[in-house]
Design a protein around this motif. Sequence first.
Motif, PDB file in Angstrom:
ATOM      1  N   THR A  38       0.828  -1.209   0.000  1.00 43.64           N
ATOM      2  CA  THR A  38       0.000   0.000   0.000  1.00 43.64           C
ATOM      3  C   THR A  38       0.862   1.258   0.000  1.00 43.64           C
TER       4      THR A  38
ATOM      5  N   GLY B 216      -3.278   0.340  -3.391  1.00 44.32           N
ATOM      6  CA  GLY B 216      -2.645  -0.903  -2.994  1.00 44.32           C
ATOM      7  C   GLY B 216      -2.853  -2.002  -4.007  1.00 44.32           C
TER       8      GLY B 216
ATOM      9  N   SER C 117      -9.592   1.848  -5.794  1.00 43.68           N
ATOM     10  CA  SER C 117      -8.749   1.903  -4.598  1.00 43.68           C
ATOM     11  C   SER C 117      -9.591   2.122  -3.349  1.00 43.68           C
TER      12      SER C 117
END
Length: 167
Positions: free
Chosen positions: A22, A31, A89
């Motif tokens: 991440t 990530g 995300s």
Amino acid sequence: MIEATNFREAMSLLTTAVNVITTKGASGAHGFTASAVCSVTDSPPTLLVCMNQSARSHAHFVDNKTLSVNVLSAQHEHISNTFASKLSSAERFEQGSWTELVTGAPILEDALVSFDCAIDDIQQVGTHSVFMCRVVAIKHSETPDEANESLVYFNRTYHQLGQPQFA
């Protein structure tokens, strides 16, 4: 010359730990799931992380110059799948509980161990970037040892490693 498909088939037989990598910066948290992580040296503590340059979050990792390596336990298979999916995300980080240490890169609270890192160097090798990451903080799992089975990937499927031994 070795064909890419032959190489990938052979590499599927190399057992690897499953990690979620991440980063967080001005453009938000990002990530991905990775198995290409390894120790480089303990003085200074350094990890190597490989990432495909075509990954949609690649530029964010390069720009932020920080990352965390969250080593997943057997209970995190769903998180591995989420971070390997096409979800945004923001949707990815809805899974699990996240905190941060020094760099601000998201740390999975119940990971086996998390390494918070500054990216000191980036090398381009073929289709991938190799991040040389200086470890600036480490967080160990606070769950009982018997619950800390590692999630590993072998022959294109998940396995658990470290099951308790019974006498």
